[in-house]
Design a protein around this motif. Structure first.
Motif, mmCIF file in Angstrom:
data_model
loop_
_atom_site.group_PDB
_atom_site.id
_atom_site.type_symbol
_atom_site.label_atom_id
_atom_site.label_comp_id
_atom_site.label_asym_id
_atom_site.label_seq_id
_atom_site.Cartn_x
_atom_site.Cartn_y
_atom_site.Cartn_z
ATOM 1 N N ARG A 134 0.831 -1.211 0.000
ATOM 2 C CA ARG A 134 0.000 0.000 0.000
ATOM 3 C C ARG A 134 0.866 1.262 0.000
ATOM 4 N NH1 ARG A 134 -5.334 0.736 0.853
ATOM 5 N NH2 ARG A 134 -5.609 -1.435 1.486
ATOM 6 N N ALA A 135 1.973 1.199 0.716
ATOM 7 C CA ALA A 135 2.874 2.352 0.747
ATOM 8 C C ALA A 135 3.450 2.635 -0.641
ATOM 9 C CB ALA A 135 3.996 2.108 1.750
ATOM 10 N N ILE A 136 3.829 1.600 -1.362
ATOM 11 C CA ILE A 136 4.346 1.773 -2.727
ATOM 12 C C ILE A 136 3.272 2.372 -3.621
ATOM 13 C CG2 ILE A 136 5.143 0.530 -4.782
ATOM 14 C CD1 ILE A 136 6.454 -1.498 -2.875
ATOM 15 N N TYR A 137 2.046 1.878 -3.491
ATOM 16 C CA TYR A 137 0.934 2.373 -4.310
ATOM 17 C C TYR A 137 0.695 3.857 -4.065
ATOM 18 C CZ TYR A 137 -3.818 2.684 -6.210
ATOM 19 O OH TYR A 137 -4.941 3.042 -6.926
ATOM 20 N N GLN A 138 0.758 4.255 -2.817
ATOM 21 C CA GLN A 138 0.487 5.650 -2.475
ATOM 22 C C GLN A 138 1.653 6.569 -2.846
ATOM 23 O OE1 GLN A 138 -0.410 5.264 1.701
ATOM 24 N NE2 GLN A 138 -2.569 4.730 1.338
ATOM 25 N N ALA A 139 2.882 6.026 -2.766
ATOM 26 C CA ALA A 139 4.059 6.861 -3.023
ATOM 27 C C ALA A 139 4.315 7.077 -4.514
ATOM 28 C CB ALA A 139 5.288 6.231 -2.371
ATOM 29 N N LYS A 140 3.934 6.114 -5.345
ATOM 30 C CA LYS A 140 4.248 6.199 -6.777
ATOM 31 C C LYS A 140 3.008 5.900 -7.623
ATOM 32 C CE LYS A 140 9.086 4.915 -6.133
ATOM 33 N NZ LYS A 140 10.186 3.997 -6.530
ATOM 34 N N PRO A 141 1.990 6.753 -7.539
ATOM 35 C CA PRO A 141 0.753 6.491 -8.296
ATOM 36 C C PRO A 141 0.973 6.471 -9.807
ATOM 37 C CG PRO A 141 0.763 8.713 -7.383
ATOM 38 C CD PRO A 141 1.903 8.002 -6.761
ATOM 39 N N GLU A 142 2.030 7.153 -10.273
ATOM 40 C CA GLU A 142 2.282 7.174 -11.718
ATOM 41 C C GLU A 142 2.566 5.778 -12.269
ATOM 42 O OE1 GLU A 142 6.198 7.870 -9.583
ATOM 43 O OE2 GLU A 142 4.123 8.590 -9.414
ATOM 44 N N ARG A 143 3.027 4.898 -11.420
ATOM 45 C CA ARG A 143 3.298 3.520 -11.851
ATOM 46 C C ARG A 143 2.026 2.777 -12.243
ATOM 47 N NH1 ARG A 143 6.472 -0.353 -7.940
ATOM 48 N NH2 ARG A 143 5.559 -1.746 -9.495
ATOM 49 N N PHE A 144 0.900 3.221 -11.730
ATOM 50 C CA PHE A 144 -0.313 2.432 -11.839
ATOM 51 C C PHE A 144 -1.372 3.089 -12.729
ATOM 52 C CE2 PHE A 144 1.780 1.893 -7.728
ATOM 53 C CZ PHE A 144 2.217 0.587 -7.884
ATOM 54 N N GLN A 145 -0.928 4.038 -13.544
ATOM 55 C CA GLN A 145 -1.822 4.610 -14.545
ATOM 56 C C GLN A 145 -2.017 3.592 -15.669
ATOM 57 O OE1 GLN A 145 -3.466 7.521 -14.382
ATOM 58 N NE2 GLN A 145 -2.554 7.984 -12.373
ATOM 59 N N LEU A 249 -6.081 5.773 -12.958
ATOM 60 C CA LEU A 249 -5.345 5.053 -11.926
ATOM 61 C C LEU A 249 -6.011 3.705 -11.659
ATOM 62 C CD1 LEU A 249 -3.023 5.278 -9.807
ATOM 63 C CD2 LEU A 249 -4.759 6.140 -8.212
ATOM 64 N N ARG A 250 -5.221 2.641 -11.753
ATOM 65 C CA ARG A 250 -5.756 1.313 -11.449
ATOM 66 C C ARG A 250 -6.106 1.245 -9.958
ATOM 67 N NH1 ARG A 250 -1.312 -2.818 -13.304
ATOM 68 N NH2 ARG A 250 -2.940 -4.349 -12.777
ATOM 69 N N PRO A 251 -7.235 0.685 -9.596
ATOM 70 C CA PRO A 251 -7.610 0.583 -8.172
ATOM 71 C C PRO A 251 -6.579 -0.259 -7.408
ATOM 72 C CG PRO A 251 -9.465 0.029 -9.600
ATOM 73 C CD PRO A 251 -8.264 0.111 -10.474
ATOM 74 N N TYR A 252 -6.401 0.071 -6.137
ATOM 75 C CA TYR A 252 -5.430 -0.667 -5.331
ATOM 76 C C TYR A 252 -5.753 -2.155 -5.271
ATOM 77 C CZ TYR A 252 -2.837 -2.437 -1.355
ATOM 78 O OH TYR A 252 -2.026 -3.197 -0.554
ATOM 79 N N ASP A 253 -7.037 -2.485 -5.148
ATOM 80 C CA ASP A 253 -7.425 -3.893 -5.070
ATOM 81 C C ASP A 253 -6.969 -4.666 -6.302
ATOM 82 O OD1 ASP A 253 -8.562 -3.455 -2.639
ATOM 83 O OD2 ASP A 253 -10.638 -3.403 -3.363
ATOM 84 N N GLU A 254 -6.915 -3.999 -7.435
ATOM 85 C CA GLU A 254 -6.502 -4.664 -8.670
ATOM 86 C C GLU A 254 -5.000 -4.943 -8.687
ATOM 87 O OE1 GLU A 254 -6.004 -3.319 -13.273
ATOM 88 O OE2 GLU A 254 -7.986 -2.959 -12.387
ATOM 89 N N VAL A 255 -4.214 -4.012 -8.160
ATOM 90 C CA VAL A 255 -2.757 -4.161 -8.226
ATOM 91 C C VAL A 255 -2.163 -4.789 -6.964
ATOM 92 C CG1 VAL A 255 -2.548 -2.199 -9.792
ATOM 93 C CG2 VAL A 255 -2.316 -1.825 -7.329
ATOM 94 N N GLN A 256 -2.994 -4.945 -5.937
ATOM 95 C CA GLN A 256 -2.473 -5.467 -4.665
ATOM 96 C C GLN A 256 -1.737 -6.798 -4.801
ATOM 97 O OE1 GLN A 256 -5.092 -7.390 -1.885
ATOM 98 N NE2 GLN A 256 -4.320 -6.156 -0.171
#
Length: 309
Positions: A134-145, A249-256
């Motif tokens: 979750r920390a990675i997801y929040q810190a680097k949202p550009e990764r998950f576009q 942005l891909r939802p967190y649940d999808e990339v978790q």
């Protein structure tokens, strides 16, 4: 550990061009129910499981669920072990090159078994891995576009002739009559990977599929919409839209799941590197011996090249 070791013995033997029987001759008889037995050799379920580790994980249980296939694998292992026993009796293991292969195989098997233990010991708890993900997801949202994607099911009829098209047309008629798309996909789609999931391909983005398929997929508008028959190099497809996902942005649940896998892999890799660095302490490289060794092989390579010209 036994399974890991034998799998690595197999890979090493194949890589170095040495019969697996030479490796098997120096391994202990495995425990487990006996599948094949002879005067001096026994093959058990553990042997078959060890050999199966060379298969892709997703295929392993499918292969091992077939009695005829298991019988053939066990028979092959029996012949290998019988030949290995004969090789040992004839002193083949005393050959310097074979002895070197055996040592390399043993080193590889034991070191990989140790690395497996390090992976287990260093693996974070589920809660810790999730927190880092979750920390990675929040810190680097550009990764998950992600670009616009469509969620597609499909049925594939393999072939390019009139018979294959006729089969596809029959599928279309059955779908119009109300037969379940997922059921037809499970029973008749030639795409085995998606057939088991009712033809579900998940979310696809532009550029991920062949052009004809992609054009038909993105032309569908509403969930439940189906395409006409789409011809590609793989055969004839019928597509059904399950949903659309706009760019964003891909939802967190999808990339978790992939992030947790990444977190675990990074921690385990760091632990492996640390252990390897410890092992290298005191290591000395003999540059003169290495140069002499490579010089001999350069000469041999040059001689071999000249004979082929």
């Amino acid at each position: 550990m036994m399974y890991v070791a034998r799998s690595h013995f197999s890979r090493i033997a194949q890589a170095l061009g040495v019969s697996l029987s030479v490796i098997a001759s120096l391994t202990a008889q495995a425990a487990g129910p006996v599948l094949v037995q002879g005067p001096q050799v026994t093959i058990t379920t553990d042997d078959v499981l060890a050999d199966s580790l060379r298969m892709p994980e997703e295929m392993r249980n499918i292969v091992l669920a077939r009695p005829q296939t298991v019988s053939q694998i066990a028979s092959n292992l029996y012949v290998r072990r019988a030949l290995a026993l004969k090789a040992q009796e004839q002193g083949v293991a005393g050959d310097p090159q074979v002895a070197a292969v055996l040592q390399v195989a043993r080193d590889k098997a034991l070191s990989d078994a140790l690395l497996s233990k390090i992976d287990q010991a260093s693996s974070p708890s589920d809660a810790a891995a999730e927190a880092q993900a979750r920390a990675i997801y929040q810190a680097k949202p550009e990764r998950f576009q992600a670009p616009e994607r469509v969620h597609i099911r499909h049925i594939l009829i393999a072939g390019s002739d009139a018979s294959a098209r006729a089969q596809a047309e029959k599928v279309v008629e059955e779908l119009k009559a109300g037969v379940s798309f997922a059921q037809i996909a499970k029973e008749r789609s030639a795409d085995a990977g998606s057939a088991v999931k009712g033809g579900d391909l998940g979310l696809i983005a532009k550029g991920s599929m062949v052009a004809e398929f992609e054009e038909a997929a993105f032309a569908l508008k509403q969930p439940g919409d189906r395409s006409d028959i789409v011809a590609t190099k793989f055969g004839f497809h019928i597509l059904q839209l399950e949903g659309r996902r706009p760019a964003g942005l891909r939802p967190y649940d999808e990339v978790q799941p992939e992030l947790i896998k990444e977190v675990r892999a990074k921690i385990q890799q760091d632990a492996r590197v640390a252990e390897a660095e410890k092992a290298q302490q005191g290591m000395q490289i003999n540059s003169d011996a290495i140069n002499a060794f490579t010089t001999r092989h350069k000469a041999s390579a040059a001689a071999g090249a000249s004979t082929t010209q």
